[in-house]
Design an enzyme around this catalytic site. Structure first.
Site, PDB file in Angstrom:
ATOM      1  N   HIS A 155      85.858  28.935  59.996  1.00  0.00           N
ATOM      2  CA  HIS A 155      84.673  28.490  59.232  1.00  0.00           C
ATOM      3  C   HIS A 155      84.469  26.971  59.377  1.00  0.00           C
ATOM      4  CE1 HIS A 155      81.983  29.655  55.598  1.00  0.00           C
ATOM      5  NE2 HIS A 155      81.417  28.706  56.313  1.00  0.00           N
ATOM      6  N   ARG A 193      77.502  34.415  58.368  1.00  0.00           N
ATOM      7  CA  ARG A 193      78.325  34.937  57.282  1.00  0.00           C
ATOM      8  C   ARG A 193      79.107  36.138  57.800  1.00  0.00           C
ATOM      9  NH1 ARG A 193      78.454  30.804  55.147  1.00  0.00           N
ATOM     10  NH2 ARG A 193      77.833  30.209  53.052  1.00  0.00           N
ATOM     11  N   GLU A 225      88.024  35.226  53.686  1.00  0.00           N
ATOM     12  CA  GLU A 225      88.505  33.958  54.253  1.00  0.00           C
ATOM     13  C   GLU A 225      89.585  33.379  53.355  1.00  0.00           C
ATOM     14  OE1 GLU A 225      85.156  31.425  55.092  1.00  0.00           O
ATOM     15  OE2 GLU A 225      84.223  32.922  56.366  1.00  0.00           O
ATOM     16  N   ILE A 234      68.898  26.998  61.044  1.00  0.00           N
ATOM     17  CA  ILE A 234      69.938  26.917  62.080  1.00  0.00           C
ATOM     18  C   ILE A 234      69.497  27.669  63.340  1.00  0.00           C
ATOM     19  CG2 ILE A 234      72.355  27.439  62.636  1.00  0.00           C
ATOM     20  CD1 ILE A 234      72.931  27.046  59.583  1.00  0.00           C
TER      21      ILE A 234
HETATM   22  N1  LIG Z   1      79.367  28.531  59.559  1.00  0.00           N
HETATM   23  C1  LIG Z   1      79.029  27.642  58.634  1.00  0.00           C
HETATM   24  O1  LIG Z   1      79.809  26.769  58.274  1.00  0.00           O
HETATM   25  C2  LIG Z   1      77.652  27.665  58.039  1.00  0.00           C
HETATM   26  C3  LIG Z   1      77.047  26.456  57.639  1.00  0.00           C
HETATM   27  C4  LIG Z   1      75.749  26.496  57.100  1.00  0.00           C
HETATM   28  C5  LIG Z   1      75.099  27.708  56.945  1.00  0.00           C
HETATM   29  N2  LIG Z   1      75.746  28.856  57.311  1.00  0.00           N
HETATM   30  C6  LIG Z   1      75.072  30.162  57.207  1.00  0.00           C
HETATM   31  O2  LIG Z   1      74.129  30.282  58.288  1.00  0.00           O
HETATM   32  C7  LIG Z   1      73.103  31.202  57.926  1.00  0.00           C
HETATM   33  C8  LIG Z   1      71.732  30.633  58.261  1.00  0.00           C
HETATM   34  O3  LIG Z   1      71.493  29.466  57.505  1.00  0.00           O
HETATM   35  P1  LIG Z   1      70.068  28.691  57.551  1.00  0.00           P
HETATM   36  O4  LIG Z   1      70.296  27.403  56.847  1.00  0.00           O
HETATM   37  O5  LIG Z   1      69.517  28.719  58.917  1.00  0.00           O
HETATM   38  O6  LIG Z   1      69.214  29.663  56.622  1.00  0.00           O
HETATM   39  P2  LIG Z   1      67.619  29.835  56.539  1.00  0.00           P
HETATM   40  O7  LIG Z   1      67.324  30.407  55.210  1.00  0.00           O
HETATM   41  O8  LIG Z   1      66.949  28.569  56.947  1.00  0.00           O
HETATM   42  O9  LIG Z   1      67.338  30.960  57.655  1.00  0.00           O
HETATM   43  C9  LIG Z   1      67.701  32.314  57.504  1.00  0.00           C
HETATM   44  C10 LIG Z   1      66.703  33.134  58.314  1.00  0.00           C
HETATM   45  O10 LIG Z   1      67.119  34.487  58.362  1.00  0.00           O
HETATM   46  C11 LIG Z   1      65.945  35.304  58.291  1.00  0.00           C
HETATM   47  N3  LIG Z   1      66.318  36.642  57.850  1.00  0.00           N
HETATM   48  C12 LIG Z   1      66.710  37.044  56.613  1.00  0.00           C
HETATM   49  N4  LIG Z   1      66.958  38.362  56.606  1.00  0.00           N
HETATM   50  C13 LIG Z   1      66.739  38.804  57.863  1.00  0.00           C
HETATM   51  C14 LIG Z   1      66.851  40.071  58.481  1.00  0.00           C
HETATM   52  N5  LIG Z   1      67.207  41.158  57.788  1.00  0.00           N
HETATM   53  N6  LIG Z   1      66.570  40.166  59.787  1.00  0.00           N
HETATM   54  C15 LIG Z   1      66.186  39.065  60.509  1.00  0.00           C
HETATM   55  N7  LIG Z   1      66.059  37.830  59.966  1.00  0.00           N
HETATM   56  C16 LIG Z   1      66.325  37.708  58.665  1.00  0.00           C
HETATM   57  C17 LIG Z   1      65.067  34.573  57.294  1.00  0.00           C
HETATM   58  O11 LIG Z   1      63.710  34.973  57.389  1.00  0.00           O
HETATM   59  C18 LIG Z   1      65.294  33.126  57.697  1.00  0.00           C
HETATM   60  O12 LIG Z   1      64.333  32.704  58.629  1.00  0.00           O
HETATM   61  C19 LIG Z   1      73.343  31.493  56.454  1.00  0.00           C
HETATM   62  O13 LIG Z   1      74.059  32.699  56.323  1.00  0.00           O
HETATM   63  C20 LIG Z   1      74.226  30.327  55.980  1.00  0.00           C
HETATM   64  O14 LIG Z   1      74.992  30.665  54.838  1.00  0.00           O
HETATM   65  C21 LIG Z   1      76.986  28.866  57.872  1.00  0.00           C
HETATM   66  O1  LIG Z   2      82.244  24.050  54.894  1.00  0.00           O
HETATM   67  C1  LIG Z   2      81.621  24.374  53.883  1.00  0.00           C
HETATM   68  O2  LIG Z   2      81.587  23.713  52.848  1.00  0.00           O
HETATM   69  C2  LIG Z   2      80.777  25.682  53.931  1.00  0.00           C
HETATM   70  C3  LIG Z   2      79.660  25.550  54.909  1.00  0.00           C
HETATM   71  C4  LIG Z   2      78.618  26.641  54.859  1.00  0.00           C
HETATM   72  O3  LIG Z   2      79.129  27.908  55.008  1.00  0.00           O
HETATM   73  C5  LIG Z   2      77.686  26.501  53.690  1.00  0.00           C
HETATM   74  O4  LIG Z   2      77.416  27.501  53.014  1.00  0.00           O
HETATM   75  O5  LIG Z   2      77.137  25.389  53.500  1.00  0.00           O
END
Ligand SMILES: NC(=O)c1ccc[n+]([C@@H]2O[C@H](COP(=O)([O-])OP(=O)(O)OC[C@H]3O[C@@H](n4cnc5c(N)ncnc54)[C@H](O)[C@@H]3O)[C@@H](O)[C@H]2O)c1
Ligand SMILES: O=C(O)CC[C@@H](O)C(=O)O
Length: 529
Positions: free
Chosen positions: A281, A232, A261, A152
């Protein structure tokens, strides 16, 4: 035999259609009480859920026919994976189906925050105007700091670059090559905090990322910084946001995720602050993302139920390895060694070589997966496991090499990891000494012997009288007990390495007190607890 799947939590209806095409019967129950779920779960071979259902040991005890739990999304924080694994139930997720939607939501939050869009919409709808009050700021030529340059974070960088933002990122587990390719400058966290006009976080919630922004780091932040969190809840300390805004350090915050949440009553009070904007969210809540994850999880589950493949599975190798007594201790050793390596490796390292001796050569592939799992589980969002660890490592641009060595002069069965980049390398070897007894036997050419457990303080020192006394009395003054220790040296009076197991975790101040000691260098703190 007919197969039955239960769809929970508003999973997109296309999920049921995919199952139907595969001749699998799917019942859709978006809202179901826990008691009823316990009564009916026994007749299903698979369940699909989002974040609304918690699968714990108790629920699993009612699921006598369950073979697969599928998460339509990334986070599996609501599934007890060890409990599922010990029951032989596969857990699957769809790690990238909602990447684009969440990146787009983040970009929307950055612009909404810069231009006070939600607040001004509210004002106009309630019959007001107030153009002066909602004066905004351009994002063009401003600096966006990205913490976590994974899936992301990378997509956010690519989009905000088009808005003319300068991009900085902090991610010790990504490579310079990746950052360069997308036009991002990789920097240390403090540097990023001091230079960013906007900060967006895209990491999992871990011990390291929890409360990353709080009053404690107020003096490191560029005054007027705007904060965005679509990752998160808890990466920004929620109760400190209003004080940071009132002190004029933070100009505004945009939140999509929360520690609880829906939020608690106190948190709702925080969210009322006019400089905070918020969504419930919604990062992954688009038709496209929900359709993608629903189709992906239905196809993955259908393939697995038909024993075709186990793509997306988080625990399938663990299940088969649970029954292999010969390899199990070495998998545990490898994972612990991976955890240590992840904590001592130079930042942005991209070369990893793994050397196996004795029985380890027979299982080198799975042992490499276990090392990578131990390393990556501290940094990657979705649960890393033996199946996906290598994929994530390669996706990050890590160069991996494996060699088998016929024997070692001291140990029959040994694992050695060498990791680093062109300028700095670390090397560490470990062996199994007995049931549950795993030990580091060499670090950077120094022979030592230290159990892989608890909290470890490691440092280099001059080999002269009084060094150990200086460290132990500094620890004692802070009421920190030493449980075990090991010393290694190049030769009399030259460089030495000392590793001590301490009885509790050390904080930054306590570590600083060791850094400051004369003759002590290269201090590392490793937590295996
Ligand atoms: N808001 C939503 O609905 C939603 C949806 C999807 C994912 N997410 C969340 O978004 C976040 C990112 O997801 P992603 O798919 O990009 O994950 P990803 O695993 O592809 O990327 C996470 C990155 O964080 C880095 N990282 C880990 N610990 C770190 C630290 N201490 N300092 C700096 N960098 C660090 C990792 O090296 C990695 O590159 C996750 O927490 C995921 O749960 C939220
Ligand atoms: O909307 C959802 O299902 C949660 C999305 C996201 O936080 C995930 O972990 O994939």
């Amino acid at each position: 035999m007919s197969l039955n799947v239960l769809l929970l939590d508003n999973v997109d209806p296309v999920c049921a259609e995919v199952f139907k095409e595969r001749n699998i019967h799917a019942d859709q129950r978006p809202k179901i009480e826990l008691d009823e779920l316990k009564k009916i779960i026994g007749k299903y071979e698979a369940i699909v859920l989002r974040s609304g259902t918690t699968v714990d040991e108790e629920l699993l005890s009612h699921a006598e026919n369950l073979r697969i739990i599928g998460r339509a999304g990334v986070g599996v924080d609501n599934i007890d994976i060890p409990a599922a694994t010990s029951k032989g139930v596969l857990v699957m997720n769809t790690p990238d189906g909602n990447t684009i939607s969440t990146a787009e939501h983040t970009c929307g939050m950055i612009i909404a925050l810069a231009r006070n869009i939600p607040q001004s919409v509210d004002r106009v709808k309630s019959g007001g105007w107030d153009r002066k009050k909602f004066m905004g700021t351009e994002v063009h030529s401003k600096t966006l700091g990205i913490v976590g340059l994974g899936k992301i974070g990378t997509e956010v960088a690519l989009r905000m670059k088009q808005f003319g933002m300068d991009l900085l990122a902090y991610d010790p587990f990504t490579t310079q090559d990746h950052a360069k390719e997308i036009g991002v400058e990789l920097v240390e966290l403090d540097d990023l905090l001091g230079r960013s006009d906007f900060l967006t976080v895209h990491t999992p919630l871990t011990e390291k990322t929890k409360n990353m922004i709080s009053l404690d780091v107020a003096d490191k932040l560029k005054p007027g910084i705007r904060l965005v969190n679509c990752a998160r809840g808890g990466i920004y300390k929620e109760e400190d946001l209003v004080p940071l805004i009132e002190k004029g350090i933070v100009a505004g915050a945009a939140l999509d995720v929360y520690t609880t949440e829906p939020p608690t009553k106190e948190l709702y009070e925080t969210l009322k602050n006019p400089s905070i904007i918020c969504t419930p969210h919604l990062g992954a809540s688009t038709e496209e993302a929900q359709e993608k994850v629903a189709v992906q999880i239905a196809s993955q589950i259908s393939d697995a139920l038909e024993n075709k493949n186990y793509k997306g599975s988080l625990n399938s190798k663990s299940i088969s390895l649970l029954t292999n007594d010969e390899v199990q201790p070495y998998v545990e050793l490898a994972e612990k060694l991976g955890k240590v390596s992840g904590q001592i490796m130079p930042d942005n390292a991209n070369n990893f070589s793994f050397e196996y001796t004795g029985i380890c050569t027979k299982y080198s592939e799975v042992l490499t997966d276990a090392i990578l799992k131990g390393m990556l589980s501290q940094y990657v969002s979705e649960s890393v496991n033996l199946i996906n660890a290598r994929h994530y490592a390669l996706e990050r641009g890590f160069k991996l090499s494996e060699t088998n060595k016929s024997d070692d002069k001291n140990y029959n069965d040994l694992i050695t990891i060498k990791l680093g980049d062109s300028s700095e390398y670390k090397q560490i070897s470990a062996a199994v000494f007995g049931p549950g007894d795993y030990r580091i036997v060499e670090i950077d050419g120094f022979g030592i012997e230290l159990r892989l457990e608890g909290d470890i303080l490691m440092y280099q020192n001059l080999d002269k009288p009084g060094m150990l006394a200086a460290v132990s009395s500094t620890l004692a003054k802070q009421d920190i007990n030493i449980g075990a220790l090991s010393l290694g040296r190049e030769g009399k009076g030259s460089n030495a390495i000392t590793a001590v197991i301490v009885d509790r975790q050390l904080n930054n101040e306590e570590l600083d007190s060791i850094y400051k000691l004369d003759g002590v260098s290269n201090v590392k703190y490793i937590s295996l607890s």
